[in-house]
Design an enzyme around this catalytic site. Structure first.
Site, PDB file in Angstrom:
ATOM      1  N   CYS A   1      44.542  49.889  53.296  1.00 31.31           N
ATOM      2  CA  CYS A   1      45.694  48.979  53.384  1.00 31.31           C
ATOM      3  C   CYS A   1      46.548  49.267  54.606  1.00 31.31           C
ATOM      4  CB  CYS A   1      46.527  49.067  52.119  1.00 31.31           C
ATOM      5  SG  CYS A   1      47.024  50.746  51.740  1.00 31.31           S
TER       6      CYS A   1
ATOM      7  N   GLU B   1      44.612  39.837  56.827  1.00 29.17           N
ATOM      8  CA  GLU B   1      43.906  41.088  56.606  1.00 29.17           C
ATOM      9  C   GLU B   1      42.409  40.822  56.474  1.00 29.17           C
ATOM     10  OE1 GLU B   1      45.009  42.668  52.815  1.00 29.17           O
ATOM     11  OE2 GLU B   1      45.205  44.699  53.578  1.00 29.17           O
TER      12      GLU B   1
ATOM     13  N   LYS C   1      43.818  49.413  34.290  1.00 29.12           N
ATOM     14  CA  LYS C   1      42.644  48.576  34.559  1.00 29.12           C
ATOM     15  C   LYS C   1      42.196  48.804  35.999  1.00 29.12           C
ATOM     16  CE  LYS C   1      41.674  44.683  36.408  1.00 29.12           C
ATOM     17  NZ  LYS C   1      40.330  44.904  36.945  1.00 29.12           N
TER      18      LYS C   1
HETATM   19  P1  NAD Z   1      42.477  42.246  44.540  1.00 25.00           P
HETATM   20  O1  NAD Z   1      43.883  41.729  44.590  1.00 25.00           O
HETATM   21  O2  NAD Z   1      41.370  41.295  44.611  1.00 25.00           O
HETATM   22  O3  NAD Z   1      42.238  43.085  43.207  1.00 25.00           O
HETATM   23  C1  NAD Z   1      43.046  44.190  42.857  1.00 25.00           C
HETATM   24  C2  NAD Z   1      43.014  44.349  41.359  1.00 25.00           C
HETATM   25  O4  NAD Z   1      43.623  43.215  40.754  1.00 25.00           O
HETATM   26  C3  NAD Z   1      41.619  44.454  40.748  1.00 25.00           C
HETATM   27  O5  NAD Z   1      41.637  45.393  39.700  1.00 25.00           O
HETATM   28  C4  NAD Z   1      41.394  43.041  40.200  1.00 25.00           C
HETATM   29  O6  NAD Z   1      40.499  43.001  39.123  1.00 25.00           O
HETATM   30  C5  NAD Z   1      42.788  42.676  39.748  1.00 25.00           C
HETATM   31  N1  NAD Z   1      43.050  41.241  39.629  1.00 25.00           N
HETATM   32  C6  NAD Z   1      42.431  40.225  40.272  1.00 25.00           C
HETATM   33  N2  NAD Z   1      42.952  39.033  39.871  1.00 25.00           N
HETATM   34  C7  NAD Z   1      43.915  39.316  38.967  1.00 25.00           C
HETATM   35  C8  NAD Z   1      44.822  38.510  38.198  1.00 25.00           C
HETATM   36  N3  NAD Z   1      44.835  37.174  38.285  1.00 25.00           N
HETATM   37  N4  NAD Z   1      45.689  39.136  37.369  1.00 25.00           N
HETATM   38  C9  NAD Z   1      45.704  40.484  37.282  1.00 25.00           C
HETATM   39  N5  NAD Z   1      44.868  41.294  37.966  1.00 25.00           N
HETATM   40  C10 NAD Z   1      43.988  40.719  38.812  1.00 25.00           C
HETATM   41  O7  NAD Z   1      42.404  43.351  45.693  1.00 25.00           O
HETATM   42  P2  NAD Z   1      41.129  44.190  46.122  1.00 25.00           P
HETATM   43  O8  NAD Z   1      40.240  43.286  46.899  1.00 25.00           O
HETATM   44  O9  NAD Z   1      40.595  44.946  44.967  1.00 25.00           O
HETATM   45  O10 NAD Z   1      41.812  45.280  47.095  1.00 25.00           O
HETATM   46  C11 NAD Z   1      42.068  45.070  48.421  1.00 25.00           C
HETATM   47  C12 NAD Z   1      43.533  44.772  48.640  1.00 25.00           C
HETATM   48  O11 NAD Z   1      44.343  45.848  48.145  1.00 25.00           O
HETATM   49  C13 NAD Z   1      43.885  44.674  50.105  1.00 25.00           C
HETATM   50  O12 NAD Z   1      44.725  43.568  50.311  1.00 25.00           O
HETATM   51  C14 NAD Z   1      44.640  45.973  50.383  1.00 25.00           C
HETATM   52  O13 NAD Z   1      45.525  45.918  51.471  1.00 25.00           O
HETATM   53  C15 NAD Z   1      45.343  46.195  49.093  1.00 25.00           C
HETATM   54  N6  NAD Z   1      45.755  47.601  48.942  1.00 25.00           N
HETATM   55  C16 NAD Z   1      47.061  47.923  49.113  1.00 25.00           C
HETATM   56  C17 NAD Z   1      47.467  49.259  49.021  1.00 25.00           C
HETATM   57  C18 NAD Z   1      48.901  49.672  49.226  1.00 25.00           C
HETATM   58  O14 NAD Z   1      49.212  50.834  49.011  1.00 25.00           O
HETATM   59  N7  NAD Z   1      49.787  48.784  49.633  1.00 25.00           N
HETATM   60  C19 NAD Z   1      46.515  50.244  48.742  1.00 25.00           C
HETATM   61  C20 NAD Z   1      45.187  49.874  48.576  1.00 25.00           C
HETATM   62  C21 NAD Z   1      44.808  48.535  48.680  1.00 25.00           C
END
Ligand code: NAD
Length: 489
Positions: free
Chosen positions: A284, A385, A175
């Site tokens: 990230c 962040e 997803k």
């Molecule tokens: P997010 O947590 O809002 O969403 C990430 C994914 O989770 C999306 O596909 C979203 O639809 C899904 N999601 C949202 N709510 C959910 C739920 N209740 N259950 C299951 N899935 C759900 O994050 P974002 O805003 O898309 O991305 C930014 C974040 O990602 C930042 O915090 C960044 O640091 C992190 N990130 C981490 C890495 C790493 O390698 N550690 C890499 C890239 C991004």
């Protein structure tokens, strides 16, 4: 652009509800595609397909060399379609096409790396504690994997999950973020073309609260691999407890970058900027917490500010652009709010702190590169962040103080140290509580080095050998070649 579809059980399908979602170009807010908006029903259909495909054993019992060849084919197809994929990624995320081209090379490299590893682990023989025994340890696929990715590096993050899961014989449901699904859809076309059997790799589009939540809580899913924010990560962890799923979490970071006075000044300035402002700080591992030795602090900040003022913001398709827009209106509002908070907390705005005024950038979600000085660790802008083009600068006097500031965070994803004193650098990184630490480098990653976080930055590792182990269960098989009665009872 035509309606892109979901891929379930080897078929391209619309959402069961018939709902759709428009995908927006963050540079000008134009609709670039309309995609199905799946929900828990679509997720359930994909989980059933993945469960059946795993349980019939066709993919998991395919010789690992053959699975590796299919994963390698995916890499070749990505290389063939690199330019189309790079342009699509830039259209969807706003990042420069040059950055996206680099991402596509990295993505093909990840598929190639795991293709090579597919048949390299034949298990191991361990010593038998009894005569005439054979004791071996083998690795098997975990089963049905739910994979959830964020919007900042849509296809890169997907590749870190898809390649090792396929190489080890799992089935999966991916997803992508609902706002950036386009390159993931395209790669599923390539997965089909490469010959992955129906039901093995499934793609469901839609929101986190519907599709994502179903993947996290469904009892037929054996593993959930999530990359995204810490708040969502905690929810997934809770939902996954329903059937004690295997869990891999790659969460956020608030990464320190320590600059000692004896570092090469110009290189440290240059890399401090690169370490944050690529993809407008939506990384990230961005080095958003600069920790600078007091004796060079003012000169260092002046050099940063001078460079930042010359940044060229614009369309990712313009060759001169160095920084594109943020991903969405919501995200822009979040970054603006953080900057307001920083000002209220008493930090000093050295540069930026607002949206650009150029008339050609008004339709896009642009924000100026921003640097705060006079920051202290108790400030929200230092601890949370912002996930945008915002740097906070803290000062230190001693090595111990620098490390203490670096570690003062709930996160532990990555960090850097700049110095010409190698012994000092080694002393610092030995104490820094992060999954990746760089010395005189920042943000470098590659397929054979593990990636992941200490503390609340996550659980488990992606990339490297550990990244493939996440997708396997370990089984011990003991065979007695000469069984004898025990005669106890
Ligand atoms: P997010 O947590 O809002 O969403 C990430 C994914 O989770 C999306 O596909 C979203 O639809 C899904 N999601 C949202 N709510 C959910 C739920 N209740 N259950 C299951 N899935 C759900 O994050 P974002 O805003 O898309 O991305 C930014 C974040 O990602 C930042 O915090 C960044 O640091 C992190 N990130 C981490 C890495 C790493 O390698 N550690 C890499 C890239 C991004």
């Amino acid at each position: 652009m035509s309606l892109k579809q979901q891929y379930i059980n080897g078929e391209w399908v619309t959402a069961i509800s018939g709902e759709t979602r428009d995908i927006i170009n963050p540079f000008n807010q134009e609709v670039i595609a309309t995609v199905p908006e799946g929900n828990d029903q679509d997720a359930k259909a994909a989980i059933t397909a993945a469960r059946e495909a795993f349980d019939n054993g066709e993919w998991s019992s395919t010789p690992a060399t053959e699975r590796g060849a299919i994963v390698r084919k995916i890499a070749e197809l990505i290389e063939r379609d690199k330019e189309e994929l790079a342009r699509l990624e830039s259209l969807d995320t706003g990042k420069t096409v040059e950055e996206s081209r680099g991402d596509m090379d990295d993505i093909a490299g990840v598929f190639r790396y795991y293709a090579e590893l597919a048949d390299k682990d034949g298990g191991e023989l361990i010593d038998s504690p009894v005569p005439n025994g054979i004791s071996r340890v083998v690795r098997e696929p975990v089963g049905v994997c739910g994979q959830i990715t964020p919007w900042n590096y849509p296809l890169l993050q997907a590749s870190w999950k898809l390649a090792p899961a396929l190489a080890t014989g799992n089935t999966l449901i991916m997803k992508p973020s609902e706002i950036t699904p386009l390159t993931t859809i395209k790669v599923f076309e390539l997965i089909e073309e490469a010959g992955v059997p129906a039901g093995v790799a499934n793609l469901v589009l839609g929101a986190g609260q519907t599709v994502g939540a179903e993947l996290a809580s469904n009892g037929d899913v054996d593993l959930i691999s999530f990359t995204g924010g810490i708040v969502t990560g905690k929810k997934i962890m809770q939902a996954a407890s329903v059937n004690v799923k295997k869990l891999a979490l790659e969460l956020g970071g608030k990464n320190p970058n320590i600059i000692f006075a004896d570092a090469d000044f110009d290189i440290a300035v240059d890399q401090a900027l690169n370490g944050v402002f690529f993809h407008a700080g939506q990384i990230c591992s961005a080095g958003t917490r600069l920790i600078v030795e007091e004796s060079i602090h003012d000169k260092f900040v002046s050099a940063l500010v001078e460079r930042v003022k010359k940044f060229k913001l614009g369309s990712g398709f313009d060759e001169e652009t160095q920084m594109g827009p943020l991903i969405s209106a919501d995200h822009l509002a979040k970054v603006e709010k953080y900057v307001e908070t920083g000002v209220k907390e008493g930090a000093t705005l050295a540069v930026g702190g607002h949206r650009p005024e150029n008339s050609d950038l008004q339709k896009g979600f642009f924000y100026l590169p921003t640097i705060f000085t006079d920051c202290t660790t108790d400030m929200k802008i230092v601890q949370e962040e912002a996930f945008g083009p915002v740097i906070t600068v803290e000062k230190f006097r001693t090595e111990e103080e620098a490390v203490k500031l670096a570690n003062d965070s709930i996160y532990g994803l990555a960090g850097g140290v700049w110095t010409s004193d190698i012994a000092k650098a080694e002393r610092c990184v030995a104490k820094m509580r992060m999954g990746t630490v760089w010395i005189n480098e920042f943000n470098l990653y590659f397929p054979h080095a593990p990636w992941g976080g200490f503390k609340q930055s996550g659980i488990g590792r992606e990339l490297g050998k550990l990244g493939i182990e996440e997708y396997t269960e370990t089984k011990h098989i003991f065979q007695n070649l000469k069984p004898e009665p025990i005669n106890w009872f």
